[in-house]
Design a protein around this motif. Structure first.
Motif, PDB file in Angstrom:
ATOM      1  N   PHE A 107       2.277   1.341   0.713  1.00 15.37           N
ATOM      2  CA  PHE A 107       1.327   0.373   0.163  1.00 15.37           C
ATOM      3  C   PHE A 107       1.248  -0.940   0.928  1.00 15.37           C
ATOM      4  CE2 PHE A 107       1.381   3.304  -3.330  1.00 15.37           C
ATOM      5  CZ  PHE A 107       0.080   3.258  -3.789  1.00 15.37           C
ATOM      6  N   GLY A 108       1.032  -0.827   2.209  1.00 12.63           N
ATOM      7  CA  GLY A 108       0.745  -2.003   3.013  1.00 12.63           C
ATOM      8  C   GLY A 108      -0.719  -1.964   3.420  1.00 12.63           C
ATOM      9  N   LEU A 109      -1.405  -3.065   3.280  1.00 13.83           N
ATOM     10  CA  LEU A 109      -2.831  -3.094   3.605  1.00 13.83           C
ATOM     11  C   LEU A 109      -3.061  -3.521   5.053  1.00 13.83           C
ATOM     12  CD1 LEU A 109      -4.323  -4.652   0.369  1.00 13.83           C
ATOM     13  CD2 LEU A 109      -4.494  -2.295   1.145  1.00 13.83           C
ATOM     14  N   ASN A 110      -3.501  -2.572   5.872  1.00 17.27           N
ATOM     15  CA  ASN A 110      -3.982  -2.889   7.209  1.00 17.27           C
ATOM     16  C   ASN A 110      -2.921  -3.482   8.133  1.00 17.27           C
ATOM     17  OD1 ASN A 110      -6.358  -2.395   8.577  1.00 17.27           O
ATOM     18  ND2 ASN A 110      -7.014  -4.525   8.480  1.00 17.27           N
ATOM     19  N   VAL A 111      -1.647  -3.194   7.904  1.00 19.36           N
ATOM     20  CA  VAL A 111      -0.572  -3.762   8.727  1.00 19.36           C
ATOM     21  C   VAL A 111      -0.721  -3.363  10.190  1.00 19.36           C
ATOM     22  CG1 VAL A 111       1.931  -3.761   9.134  1.00 19.36           C
ATOM     23  CG2 VAL A 111       1.056  -3.860   6.802  1.00 19.36           C
ATOM     24  N   ASN A 112      -1.007  -2.103  10.444  1.00 19.80           N
ATOM     25  CA  ASN A 112      -1.008  -1.621  11.823  1.00 19.80           C
ATOM     26  C   ASN A 112      -2.217  -2.065  12.635  1.00 19.80           C
ATOM     27  OD1 ASN A 112       0.473  -0.242  13.798  1.00 19.80           O
ATOM     28  ND2 ASN A 112      -0.831   1.556  13.584  1.00 19.80           N
ATOM     29  N   SER A 113      -3.211  -2.689  12.021  1.00 23.70           N
ATOM     30  CA  SER A 113      -4.370  -3.153  12.792  1.00 23.70           C
ATOM     31  C   SER A 113      -3.961  -4.231  13.792  1.00 23.70           C
ATOM     32  CB  SER A 113      -5.450  -3.695  11.861  1.00 23.70           C
ATOM     33  OG  SER A 113      -5.013  -4.868  11.218  1.00 23.70           O
TER      34      SER A 113
END
Length: 181
Positions: free
Chosen positions: A131-137
């Motif tokens: 549940f991490g939002l968009n971390v890898n962007s």
């Protein structure tokens, strides 16, 4: 005669070596698969972190009841990250360097996933996150796997369907606000 004794000795040595390797392999299979993570057990995300930990423990118990993974029981090693990004790098360093876990996964949420990413990348580790939002962007790390059904664009994935679905609802305005019949 001498050839037979050498052959017999060779057989005994190879037999002992085979038994030793089999026992070593069995001993290795007996070692638990240690999965390490930080989890928000205190702080603003403690409620979500505690629920996520319970779900993970149910999974672990289910897997172990079925014989484990590749014959190894699953064991968790985890620490309270206090929902504080500043605690995360040292927790994961401890998990890897002191506890010698076999696999690391993230705790709950973007705030405690992002600070772990540089360490995972530095050590070239696969990192499954929760549940991490968009971390890898921001990192574009090819060994990052997100455990969240937010689609290919997680920054807006949770809300993409709402405008379309709400426009087709027969919603009307009343004195108290908006309502559906």
């Amino acid at each position: 005669m001498l050839g037979n004794s050498v052959l017999n000795t060779l057989r005994r040595v190879l037999g002992a070596l085979f038994v030793g390797l089999a026992l070593a392999g069995a001993a290795l299979a007996q070692q638990p698969l240690k999965i390490g993570f930080g989890m928000s057990l205190t702080g603003p995300l403690a409620g979500n972190g505690k629920a996520a930990l319970i779900a993970m423990e149910i999974w672990r118990d289910d897997v172990n009841a079925k014989g484990g993974i590749l014959g190894r029981t699953v064991e968790f090693v985890y620490y309270d990250d206090q929902t504080s990004p500043s605690t995360v790098p040292s927790l994961y360093s401890k998990l890897l360097d002191v506890d010698k876990v076999d696999l690391v996964v993230s705790g709950y949420g973007t705030a405690v996933i992002a600070p772990a990413m540089p360490l995972m990348m530095q050590r070239n580790l696969t990192f499954m996150t929760l549940f991490g939002l968009n971390v890898n962007s921001k990192f574009n790390y090819d060994r990052y796997f997100q455990i969240m059904p937010a689609g290919p664009n997680p920054a807006v994935g949770w809300s993409q369907g709402f405008p379309r679905s709400s426009s087709s609802l027969p919603i009307r305005r009343t004195r108290r606000g908006w309502c559906a019949p």
